[in-house]
Design a protein around this motif. Sequence first.
Motif, PDB file in Angstrom:
ATOM      1  N   GLU A   2       0.847  -1.193   0.000  1.00  0.00           N
ATOM      2  CA  GLU A   2       0.000   0.000   0.000  1.00  0.00           C
ATOM      3  C   GLU A   2       0.883   1.243   0.000  1.00  0.00           C
ATOM      4  OE1 GLU A   2      -3.992  -0.280   2.335  1.00  0.00           O
ATOM      5  OE2 GLU A   2      -2.411  -0.970   3.680  1.00  0.00           O
ATOM      6  N   GLN A   3       0.289   2.362  -0.364  1.00  0.00           N
ATOM      7  CA  GLN A   3       0.963   3.645  -0.261  1.00  0.00           C
ATOM      8  C   GLN A   3       0.538   4.335   1.032  1.00  0.00           C
ATOM      9  OE1 GLN A   3       3.418   4.686  -2.409  1.00  0.00           O
ATOM     10  NE2 GLN A   3       3.098   2.571  -3.133  1.00  0.00           N
ATOM     11  N   PRO A   4       1.477   4.953   1.757  1.00  0.00           N
ATOM     12  CA  PRO A   4       1.109   5.621   3.013  1.00  0.00           C
ATOM     13  C   PRO A   4      -0.021   6.630   2.852  1.00  0.00           C
ATOM     14  CG  PRO A   4       3.487   5.493   2.799  1.00  0.00           C
ATOM     15  CD  PRO A   4       2.920   5.029   1.488  1.00  0.00           C
ATOM     16  N   ASP A   5      -0.027   7.377   1.738  1.00  0.00           N
ATOM     17  CA  ASP A   5      -1.076   8.382   1.534  1.00  0.00           C
ATOM     18  C   ASP A   5      -2.456   7.727   1.389  1.00  0.00           C
ATOM     19  OD1 ASP A   5       0.830  10.336   1.710  1.00  0.00           O
ATOM     20  OD2 ASP A   5       0.846  10.827  -0.433  1.00  0.00           O
ATOM     21  N   ASP A   6      -2.497   6.548   0.797  1.00  0.00           N
ATOM     22  CA  ASP A   6      -3.769   5.841   0.668  1.00  0.00           C
ATOM     23  C   ASP A   6      -4.278   5.394   2.043  1.00  0.00           C
ATOM     24  OD1 ASP A   6      -3.696   6.152  -2.067  1.00  0.00           O
ATOM     25  OD2 ASP A   6      -2.774   4.191  -2.423  1.00  0.00           O
ATOM     26  N   VAL A   7      -3.358   4.950   2.894  1.00  0.00           N
ATOM     27  CA  VAL A   7      -3.747   4.544   4.249  1.00  0.00           C
ATOM     28  C   VAL A   7      -4.267   5.750   5.022  1.00  0.00           C
ATOM     29  CG1 VAL A   7      -2.938   3.536   6.416  1.00  0.00           C
ATOM     30  CG2 VAL A   7      -2.055   2.670   4.237  1.00  0.00           C
ATOM     31  N   TRP A   8      -3.587   6.876   4.901  1.00  0.00           N
ATOM     32  CA  TRP A   8      -4.020   8.088   5.592  1.00  0.00           C
ATOM     33  C   TRP A   8      -5.404   8.529   5.099  1.00  0.00           C
ATOM     34  CZ3 TRP A   8      -3.299  10.928   9.688  1.00  0.00           C
ATOM     35  CH2 TRP A   8      -3.865  12.200   9.736  1.00  0.00           C
ATOM     36  N   GLU A   9      -5.601   8.497   3.798  1.00  0.00           N
ATOM     37  CA  GLU A   9      -6.895   8.912   3.244  1.00  0.00           C
ATOM     38  C   GLU A   9      -8.028   8.048   3.783  1.00  0.00           C
ATOM     39  OE1 GLU A   9      -9.119   9.203  -1.125  1.00  0.00           O
ATOM     40  OE2 GLU A   9      -6.925   9.133  -1.006  1.00  0.00           O
ATOM     41  N   GLN A  10      -7.810   6.741   3.868  1.00  0.00           N
ATOM     42  CA  GLN A  10      -8.839   5.856   4.405  1.00  0.00           C
ATOM     43  C   GLN A  10      -9.098   6.135   5.880  1.00  0.00           C
ATOM     44  OE1 GLN A  10      -8.732   1.695   3.414  1.00  0.00           O
ATOM     45  NE2 GLN A  10      -7.719   2.078   1.460  1.00  0.00           N
ATOM     46  N   LEU A  11      -8.051   6.523   6.608  1.00  0.00           N
ATOM     47  CA  LEU A  11      -8.238   6.860   8.017  1.00  0.00           C
ATOM     48  C   LEU A  11      -9.175   8.053   8.170  1.00  0.00           C
ATOM     49  CD1 LEU A  11      -7.339   6.476  11.043  1.00  0.00           C
ATOM     50  CD2 LEU A  11      -5.646   8.274  10.574  1.00  0.00           C
ATOM     51  N   VAL A  12      -8.870   9.145   7.502  1.00  0.00           N
ATOM     52  CA  VAL A  12      -9.663  10.363   7.689  1.00  0.00           C
ATOM     53  C   VAL A  12     -11.064  10.209   7.115  1.00  0.00           C
ATOM     54  CG1 VAL A  12      -7.643  11.845   7.797  1.00  0.00           C
ATOM     55  CG2 VAL A  12      -8.721  11.434   5.589  1.00  0.00           C
TER      56      VAL A  12
ATOM     57  N   LYS B 159      -2.178   1.985  12.542  1.00  0.00           N
ATOM     58  CA  LYS B 159      -0.736   1.961  12.807  1.00  0.00           C
ATOM     59  C   LYS B 159      -0.066   0.797  12.090  1.00  0.00           C
ATOM     60  CE  LYS B 159      -0.856   2.180  17.358  1.00  0.00           C
ATOM     61  NZ  LYS B 159      -0.354   2.238  18.754  1.00  0.00           N
ATOM     62  N   LEU B 160      -0.698  -0.364  12.142  1.00  0.00           N
ATOM     63  CA  LEU B 160      -0.102  -1.543  11.506  1.00  0.00           C
ATOM     64  C   LEU B 160      -0.038  -1.363   9.989  1.00  0.00           C
ATOM     65  CD1 LEU B 160       1.100  -4.288  12.019  1.00  0.00           C
ATOM     66  CD2 LEU B 160      -1.212  -5.254  12.067  1.00  0.00           C
ATOM     67  N   ARG B 161      -1.106  -0.846   9.396  1.00  0.00           N
ATOM     68  CA  ARG B 161      -1.099  -0.621   7.953  1.00  0.00           C
ATOM     69  C   ARG B 161      -0.081   0.441   7.557  1.00  0.00           C
ATOM     70  NH1 ARG B 161      -7.107   0.013   5.600  1.00  0.00           N
ATOM     71  NH2 ARG B 161      -5.818   0.569   3.779  1.00  0.00           N
ATOM     72  N   LEU B 162       0.027   1.493   8.358  1.00  0.00           N
ATOM     73  CA  LEU B 162       0.988   2.552   8.043  1.00  0.00           C
ATOM     74  C   LEU B 162       2.416   2.031   8.127  1.00  0.00           C
ATOM     75  CD1 LEU B 162       1.594   5.519   7.403  1.00  0.00           C
ATOM     76  CD2 LEU B 162       1.581   5.967   9.879  1.00  0.00           C
ATOM     77  N   LEU B 163       2.728   1.284   9.167  1.00  0.00           N
ATOM     78  CA  LEU B 163       4.064   0.713   9.299  1.00  0.00           C
ATOM     79  C   LEU B 163       4.398  -0.157   8.090  1.00  0.00           C
ATOM     80  CD1 LEU B 163       3.927  -0.195  13.073  1.00  0.00           C
ATOM     81  CD2 LEU B 163       5.668   1.286  12.051  1.00  0.00           C
ATOM     82  N   MET B 164       3.455  -0.993   7.688  1.00  0.00           N
ATOM     83  CA  MET B 164       3.704  -1.871   6.537  1.00  0.00           C
ATOM     84  C   MET B 164       3.856  -1.070   5.250  1.00  0.00           C
ATOM     85  SD  MET B 164       1.288  -5.200   7.200  1.00  0.00           S
ATOM     86  CE  MET B 164       1.550  -6.268   8.614  1.00  0.00           C
TER      87      MET B 164
END
Length: 281
Positions: free
Chosen positions: A164-174, A185-190
Amino acid sequence: MNRSSPRHVDSAAQLWERQAQQFARIERPLRPSEDDLVWVQESIDRWAAEHARPPAALILGVTPELVARRWPAQATVLATDLSMSMIKGVWPGGKSTAVRQLVVQANWLTLPLAGGSCDLVFGDACFATVHRAQAREVAESIRRVLRSGGAFTTRMFVRPDIAEQPDDVWEQLVEGRIGNFAIFKLRLLMALCSDAGEVGVAEAWIYFRSRCPELPRLAEHLGWPVETVKTIEAYRDQSAIYWFPTVSEFRAVLANLFRERACRSPTYELGERCLTFVLAG
């Protein structure tokens, strides 16, 4: 989760002191759920059904959920962790009178046990805090103390083959599309992992704070306790490294040491990356 080599311990000691202080606020799947623990209990029950004597069990770390399993009467349960902060802050203590529960400060690379002295070994994401270069050594250390015919059951966090891309993980969070902060946190670390599957926890903190300068505002937006969101502060300025292999990479570490009986995937969110391996010695 815990650590093994002296070099890794020196770099991670402060992190694990912080984690011990906030352990009660760490959510699943960074801690095991009942979905995961059913397979741990299956391993214990299977051994008890096949043997007349009580087992000698080793736990890598001081995960309370593992210590609190339903053990056969007179079993010996030894937990090992190199972080005294985790032992003092997380170890639940020998509460059972029917089971001998012990804890020792120990290096997983040089477990203070005789060869073949353990019937059962358990871990919860124990390899995630081991440097990739030392993962095979840890596996060999576990195999040394596990008797022939014994079982090693461990959960492992595995990264997907396509990152995954970090920005995609962040977008799904917000957007409110991630179930809890531990999953984030786990998805961002990966997502921040190198090609070797390693990531410095400080990288996750730097990325997160670059996108979220105000933690209380994010917590309010998501409807989560701000203290839970603040758990990411444990990563600040830390040199500790986590390792998240792919499934094939993890199996390669175990190759020729253990026979895989089962690989189980729980049904909770991100369960496909939180696999439990049941291995025979």
